[in-house]
Design a protein around this motif. Structure first.
Motif, mmCIF file in Angstrom:
data_model
loop_
_atom_site.group_PDB
_atom_site.id
_atom_site.type_symbol
_atom_site.label_atom_id
_atom_site.label_comp_id
_atom_site.label_asym_id
_atom_site.label_seq_id
_atom_site.Cartn_x
_atom_site.Cartn_y
_atom_site.Cartn_z
ATOM 1 N N LEU A 146 0.839 -1.197 0.000
ATOM 2 C CA LEU A 146 0.000 0.000 0.000
ATOM 3 C C LEU A 146 0.874 1.246 0.000
ATOM 4 N N THR A 147 0.538 2.211 -0.863
ATOM 5 C CA THR A 147 1.259 3.479 -0.891
ATOM 6 C C THR A 147 0.272 4.642 -0.898
ATOM 7 N N PHE A 148 0.701 5.754 -0.302
ATOM 8 C CA PHE A 148 -0.094 6.985 -0.279
ATOM 9 C C PHE A 148 0.791 8.138 -0.742
ATOM 10 N N ASP A 149 0.297 8.934 -1.677
ATOM 11 C CA ASP A 149 1.044 10.085 -2.178
ATOM 12 C C ASP A 149 0.520 11.394 -1.590
ATOM 13 N N ASP A 150 1.386 12.394 -1.577
ATOM 14 C CA ASP A 150 1.071 13.807 -1.308
ATOM 15 C C ASP A 150 1.111 14.212 0.165
ATOM 16 N N GLY A 151 1.174 13.271 1.111
ATOM 17 C CA GLY A 151 1.213 13.660 2.518
ATOM 18 C C GLY A 151 -0.006 14.467 2.928
ATOM 19 N N ASN A 152 -1.175 14.051 2.450
ATOM 20 C CA ASN A 152 -2.413 14.752 2.808
ATOM 21 C C ASN A 152 -2.662 14.673 4.310
ATOM 22 N N GLU A 153 -3.283 15.703 4.846
ATOM 23 C CA GLU A 153 -3.607 15.726 6.273
ATOM 24 C C GLU A 153 -4.458 14.526 6.664
ATOM 25 N N ASP A 154 -5.344 14.101 5.750
ATOM 26 C CA ASP A 154 -6.224 12.985 6.098
ATOM 27 C C ASP A 154 -5.539 11.617 5.999
ATOM 28 N N ASN A 155 -4.246 11.604 5.665
ATOM 29 C CA ASN A 155 -3.500 10.344 5.749
ATOM 30 C C ASN A 155 -3.312 9.933 7.200
ATOM 31 N N LYS A 163 -4.546 12.200 10.324
ATOM 32 C CA LYS A 163 -5.037 13.444 10.910
ATOM 33 C C LYS A 163 -4.952 13.379 12.431
ATOM 34 N N VAL A 164 -4.264 14.350 13.011
ATOM 35 C CA VAL A 164 -4.108 14.413 14.463
ATOM 36 C C VAL A 164 -5.139 15.371 15.038
ATOM 37 N N THR A 165 -5.898 14.877 16.011
ATOM 38 C CA THR A 165 -6.948 15.703 16.621
ATOM 39 C C THR A 165 -6.498 16.344 17.926
ATOM 40 N N GLY A 166 -5.274 16.014 18.359
ATOM 41 C CA GLY A 166 -4.756 16.586 19.596
ATOM 42 C C GLY A 166 -3.753 15.651 20.237
ATOM 43 N N LEU A 167 -3.418 15.927 21.494
ATOM 44 C CA LEU A 167 -2.475 15.105 22.254
ATOM 45 C C LEU A 167 -3.165 14.549 23.489
ATOM 46 N N ASP A 168 -2.794 13.342 23.883
ATOM 47 C CA ASP A 168 -3.361 12.778 25.109
ATOM 48 C C ASP A 168 -2.598 13.299 26.322
ATOM 49 N N ASP A 169 -2.927 12.788 27.502
ATOM 50 C CA ASP A 169 -2.308 13.287 28.748
ATOM 51 C C ASP A 169 -0.811 13.029 28.799
ATOM 52 N N ASP A 190 -7.213 10.598 14.216
ATOM 53 C CA ASP A 190 -8.600 10.524 13.753
ATOM 54 C C ASP A 190 -8.883 9.127 13.223
ATOM 55 N N LYS A 191 -9.933 8.497 13.721
ATOM 56 C CA LYS A 191 -10.239 7.116 13.355
ATOM 57 C C LYS A 191 -10.620 6.957 11.890
ATOM 58 N N ASN A 192 -10.996 8.050 11.216
ATOM 59 C CA ASN A 192 -11.381 7.978 9.813
ATOM 60 C C ASN A 192 -10.289 8.452 8.860
ATOM 61 N N SER A 193 -9.106 8.743 9.398
ATOM 62 C CA SER A 193 -7.966 9.026 8.525
ATOM 63 C C SER A 193 -7.376 7.680 8.091
ATOM 64 N N ALA A 194 -6.504 7.696 7.094
ATOM 65 C CA ALA A 194 -5.953 6.447 6.562
ATOM 66 C C ALA A 194 -5.285 5.605 7.646
ATOM 67 N N GLU A 230 2.355 21.757 13.562
ATOM 68 C CA GLU A 230 2.530 21.600 15.014
ATOM 69 C C GLU A 230 2.710 20.143 15.431
ATOM 70 N N TYR A 231 2.345 19.219 14.534
ATOM 71 C CA TYR A 231 2.419 17.800 14.875
ATOM 72 C C TYR A 231 3.349 16.984 13.973
ATOM 73 N N ASN A 232 3.862 17.584 12.905
ATOM 74 C CA ASN A 232 4.627 16.817 11.916
ATOM 75 C C ASN A 232 5.742 15.956 12.516
ATOM 76 N N ASP A 233 6.509 16.543 13.426
ATOM 77 C CA ASP A 233 7.627 15.794 14.022
ATOM 78 C C ASP A 233 7.120 14.577 14.793
ATOM 79 N N LYS A 234 6.088 14.787 15.590
ATOM 80 C CA LYS A 234 5.527 13.678 16.364
ATOM 81 C C LYS A 234 4.933 12.619 15.438
ATOM 82 N N ILE A 235 4.296 13.062 14.357
ATOM 83 C CA ILE A 235 3.701 12.117 13.407
ATOM 84 C C ILE A 235 4.778 11.230 12.798
ATOM 85 N N LEU A 236 5.856 11.842 12.302
ATOM 86 C CA LEU A 236 6.921 11.066 11.661
ATOM 87 C C LEU A 236 7.517 10.030 12.617
#
Length: 429
Positions: free
Chosen positions: A194-203, A205-211, A218-222, A253-259
Motif C-alpha cells: 500500500l502506498t499513499f502520495d502527497d502527505g495529505n492531512e487525512d493520511n 489526521k491528528v486531533t490533539g495530544l493525550d495526557d 482521527d479514526k477515519n484518517s488512513a 505543530e504535529y509533523n515531528d511527532k507524526i513522523l
C-alpha cells in the motif's frame, strides 16, 4: 552423642562445599517442591532452544533479538530448532542478538504444486492519495471514489478495500522489503503493498495530544483505519509507505511527532519532491534540489529511518529514456554524475514508483526494475480500466503465492528461465 553431632556437622560442611562449587561453576542446586534436587542454570548462560515457541519466549525473557531463518528438513519436525548460533552453556552476558534456524518440516513438492506456490507471480502495489471523510453514496461518483478519477477514497471504501484484500488472501508487506528481495508473507498468502502520495492531512489526521503527550489519530484518517484493521486482524502485518512533499503531513505543530510515531509503528516515509514537481518539465538542478530538500527534512526528524524511495509526481517522466530521469538517480554508475549536495549532504535514491496501472512482477523476476515500478490505482470503475476489480481478476492466475519462507524461492520448474540472479535457495517443482 558427640559422635552423632560430629557426623551431622561434617554432613552440613560437605553440603555447603558442594553448593559453593556449583555456584562458582555457574549453576545452583535447589530443592524442588517434591524435595528433589534440580539444577538451575545461571541466567547469563545460553540454554538449548528446541521449538519456535521456546525461541520467542527466550527473546522476550532475555530481551535479546533473535534472527530467525527457516529451512526445510526431512528429519526435523516443523517449528523445531535446527541450529542456534550460540551453543548451550556459553555465556550470553553481553549478547544482543542470536541467529536461529527453524525447520519448515519435510519438503513436500506435491503440496507446493497443489497449493500453487508461485514466487515469480505478480505483486499489486496499490496507489492511494487522500481519504476524504464522506459517505460513498454522497459523492456522486462510482463506488467509493470521491473524485471521478478515483484518486481519493471515502473511509467506508478504504475499509472495504482492506477487507477485500484480506479475504482474497493478500497480506501487506513493506515496499522497502520488496525492493530488497524480502517477502514476508505466510504460506499460501500473497503480498500486497500500500502506498499513499502527497502527505495529505487525512493520511494521518491528528486531533490533539493525550495526557502523555502522544498524538491522537482521527479514526477515519488512513492510518486510523489501518490501526483499526490491525486490531481486527492481529494475524497480519499492517504497513504502508507514505510519500510526502515539503509540507510533510501539513500539520506543522504535529509533523515531528507524526513522523516519529509512524516509523515506530510499522509505517514507512518516502519522497514525493518538495512541491510535487513535474520532473520532465524542470531543470536538472531543480529536480535534485527538490528531492534533496525532502530527504533533508526527514533526516532532521527521523535520521536514517525513512526509505530512499521516490513516488514520481504525476508519474513524470513517463520513460526512463527522458533526459531528466538521470537526476532522480544521479548516483547510479551508468549516469556518471555527482548528486547535488543539500545543506552539505548528498542523498541517494534506491527506487522510484510510477503512477502505473497494473501489478508489478516479482522482485525475483529477471525483468524486475526497482527504479521504475508500476502501481495500481485503488479506485472503482465497474471492472474497467484497471480498477480494483479488474486488477484482482487479472491476478487470479498470475499472483505471487508465498511459501512462507523469505529465505527460499519456490517456483515451477518450467519458469526457471524467468528467474533473476539471486543468492537465495531456489526450490522447483
Amino acid at each position: 552423642m558427640r559422635k552423632k553431632t560430629r557426623v551431622k556437622r561434617s554432613l552440613v560442611v560437605v553440603i555447603i562445599i558442594i553448593a559453593l562449587i556449583l555456584l562458582v561453576g555457574g549453576g545452583l542446586l535447589i530443592l524442588s517442591k517434591n524435595n528433589k534436587i534440580e539444577h538451575r542454570k545461571d541466567k547469563n548462560i545460553m540454554i538449548k532452544l528446541n521449538t519456535l515457541e521456546e525461541v520467542n519466549s527466550f527473546s522476550k525473557d532475555k530481551n535479546i533479538k533473535v534472527n530467525i531463518s527457516y529451512e526445510y528438513d526431512d528429519n526435523i519436525e516443523k517449528d523445531k530448532v535446527i541450529s542456534q548460533s550460540i551453543k548451550e552453556g556459553e555465556s550470553i552476558k553481553d549478547v544482543t542478538s542470536i541467529d536461529v534456524v527453524v525447520s519448515l518440516g519435510k519438503l513436500d513438492k506435491d503440496k507446493l504444486a497443489n497449493d500453487g506456490i508461485n514466487e515469480l507471480g505478480k505483486v499489486p502495489i496499490m496507489m492511494y492519495h487522500g481519504i476524504r471523510e464522506k459517505t460513498s453514496n454522497s459523492t456522486g461518483t462510482v463506488g467509493g471514489n470521491v473524485d471521478k478519477d478515483g484518486y481519493n477514497r471515502t473511509p467506508e471504501a478504504f475499509r472495504k478495500d482492506l477487507e477485500f484484500y484480506y479475504e482474497k488472501g493478500y497480506r501487506m508487506i513493506r515496499l522497502d522489503d520488496y525492493i530488497n528481495g524480502i517477502v514476508k508473507a505466510s504460506y499460501g498468502k500473497s503480498p500486497i503493498i500500500l502506498t499513499f502520495d502527497d502527505g495529505n492531512e487525512d493520511n494521518i489526521k491528528v486531533t490533539g495530544l493525550d495526557d502523555n503527550g502522544n498524538i491522537v489519530i482521527d479514526k477515519n484518517s488512513a492510518v486510523g483505519i489501518l490501526e483499526e484493521f490491525k486490531k481486527k486482524h492481529p494475524d497480519t502485518n499492517v504497513t504502508a509507505t507514505f510519500f510526502v512533499n515539503g509540507g510533510i503531513f501539513n500539520q506543522s505543530e504535529y509533523n515531528d511527532k507524526i513522523l516519529k510515531w509512524m516509523v515506530e509503528n510499522g509505517y514507512d516515509i518516502g519522497n514525493h519532491t518538495e512541491t510535487h514537481l513535474d520532473i520532465k518539465k524542470s531543470s536538472g538542478d531543480r529536480v535534485q534540489k527538490e528531492i534533496a530538500y525532502v530527504y533533508d527534512e526527514l533526516e532532521k526528524v527521523i535520521p536514517g529511518k525513512y526509505v530512499k524511495i521516490i513516488a514520481l509526481p504525476f508519474g513524470s517522466p513517463y520513460t526512463k529514456t527522458h533526459d531528466n530521469f538521470k537526476y532522480v538517480f544521479p548516483l547510479l554508475k551508468k549516469y556518471n554524475m555527482k548528486a547535488r549536495q543539500y545543506n552539505g549532504k548528498t542523498y541517494e535514491t534506491e527506487a522510484a514508483l510510477r503512477v502505473g496501472w497494473e501489478p508489478e512482477v516479482s522482485c525475483f523476476d529477471k525483468d524486475f526494475d526497482k527504479t521504475f515500478l508500476k502501481r495500481c490505482r485503488a479506485y472503482d470503475n465497474n471492472g474497467k480500466e484497471f480498477d480494483i476489480d479488474m486488477v484482482f481478476n487479472m491476478l487470479k492466475k498470475s499472483k505471487y503465492i508465498s511459501d512462507g519462507n523469505p529465505d527460499t524461492i519456490v517456483i515451477k520448474e518450467e519458469n526457471k528461465n524467468k528467474l533473476g540472479t539471486t543468492d537465495k535457495k531456489v526450490i522447483t517443482y
